[in-house]
Design a protein around this motif. Structure first.
Motif, short mmCIF file in Angstrom:
data_model
loop_
_atom_site.label_atom_id
_atom_site.label_comp_id
_atom_site.label_asym_id
_atom_site.label_seq_id
_atom_site.Cartn_x
_atom_site.Cartn_y
_atom_site.Cartn_z
N THR A 40 5.53 2.62 -5.36
CA THR A 40 4.70 3.68 -5.92
C THR A 40 3.36 3.10 -6.31
O THR A 40 3.29 2.09 -7.01
CB THR A 40 5.40 4.31 -7.14
OG1 THR A 40 6.68 4.78 -6.73
CG2 THR A 40 4.59 5.45 -7.70
N ASP A 41 2.30 3.72 -5.87
CA ASP A 41 0.92 3.27 -6.13
C ASP A 41 0.69 1.83 -5.69
O ASP A 41 -0.16 1.14 -6.24
CB ASP A 41 0.55 3.46 -7.60
CG ASP A 41 0.46 4.93 -7.99
OD1 ASP A 41 0.09 5.74 -7.12
OD2 ASP A 41 0.77 5.25 -9.14
N GLY A 42 1.46 1.36 -4.71
CA GLY A 42 1.25 0.04 -4.14
C GLY A 42 1.88 -1.10 -4.91
O GLY A 42 1.62 -2.26 -4.61
N ARG A 43 2.72 -0.79 -5.88
CA ARG A 43 3.40 -1.83 -6.66
C ARG A 43 4.78 -2.06 -6.05
O ARG A 43 5.75 -1.41 -6.42
CB ARG A 43 3.49 -1.42 -8.12
CG ARG A 43 2.13 -1.40 -8.79
CD ARG A 43 2.22 -1.02 -10.27
NE ARG A 43 0.96 -0.49 -10.71
CZ ARG A 43 0.61 0.80 -10.63
NH1 ARG A 43 1.44 1.68 -10.16
NH2 ARG A 43 -0.58 1.19 -11.04
N ALA A 50 2.77 -6.08 -1.98
CA ALA A 50 2.12 -5.16 -2.92
C ALA A 50 0.71 -4.86 -2.43
O ALA A 50 0.03 -5.74 -1.90
CB ALA A 50 2.07 -5.78 -4.31
N LEU A 51 0.30 -3.62 -2.55
CA LEU A 51 -1.05 -3.22 -2.12
C LEU A 51 -1.97 -2.97 -3.30
O LEU A 51 -3.19 -3.02 -3.15
CB LEU A 51 -0.95 -1.95 -1.26
CG LEU A 51 -0.05 -2.03 -0.03
CD1 LEU A 51 -0.01 -0.68 0.67
CD2 LEU A 51 -0.50 -3.13 0.91
N ALA A 52 -1.40 -2.71 -4.46
CA ALA A 52 -2.20 -2.38 -5.66
C ALA A 52 -3.12 -3.54 -6.02
O ALA A 52 -2.69 -4.69 -6.10
CB ALA A 52 -1.28 -2.06 -6.82
N GLY A 53 -4.40 -3.20 -6.22
CA GLY A 53 -5.38 -4.19 -6.65
C GLY A 53 -5.86 -5.14 -5.58
O GLY A 53 -6.65 -6.05 -5.87
N LYS A 54 -5.41 -4.97 -4.35
CA LYS A 54 -5.87 -5.85 -3.26
C LYS A 54 -7.31 -5.50 -2.89
O LYS A 54 -7.78 -4.39 -3.14
CB LYS A 54 -4.98 -5.67 -2.01
CG LYS A 54 -3.61 -6.22 -2.14
CD LYS A 54 -3.56 -7.59 -1.51
CE LYS A 54 -2.16 -8.13 -1.63
NZ LYS A 54 -1.70 -8.84 -0.51
N ASP A 55 -7.97 -6.43 -2.25
CA ASP A 55 -9.34 -6.22 -1.79
C ASP A 55 -9.38 -5.11 -0.74
O ASP A 55 -8.60 -5.13 0.22
CB ASP A 55 -9.89 -7.52 -1.20
CG ASP A 55 -11.30 -7.37 -0.70
OD1 ASP A 55 -12.20 -7.20 -1.54
OD2 ASP A 55 -11.50 -7.41 0.53
#
Length: 100
Positions: A40-43, A50-55
């Motif tokens: 959820t939300d990339g976490r 994980a995609l959350a906070g990636k560039d």
């Protein structure tokens, strides 16, 4: 006359805000398709990326590599082909804005 112009301007701003919110909701719908593997939300859960906070640019490049076949995958190459380049950019921006 001035009062009418003010009402028209206010109406235009309201419509723009509604349109912007609809666009945000659409990006969330596109990103929700990633939740099964990336959380959820990339976490992501352990074992998935994980995609959350990636560039943002890194995410775009990975998706484009999947889409063009430059990067092998089991399913990502099929999923990425379902999005336009603009949609990929919007999805990447969404995940980049999420907290890790």
């Amino acid at each position: 006359m001035v009062k009418s112009i003010k009402w028209l301007a206010a109406g235009a701003l309201c419509l723009a805000a509604v349109g912007a919110q609809a666009q945000v909701n659409q990006v969330r719908v596109w990103a929700a398709a990633c939740a099964n593997c990336h959380g959820t939300d990339g976490r992501a859960l352990q074992g998935n990326e994980a995609l959350a906070g990636k560039d943002k640019d890194e995410l775009i490049q990975k998706m484009m590599d999947f889409k063009t076949g430059r990067k092998p995958a089991t399913i990502m190459h099929q999923i990425s082909k379902g999005y336009s380049d603009e949609q990929i950019q919007q999805i990447a921006a969404y995940f980049a804005a999420q907290k890790k």
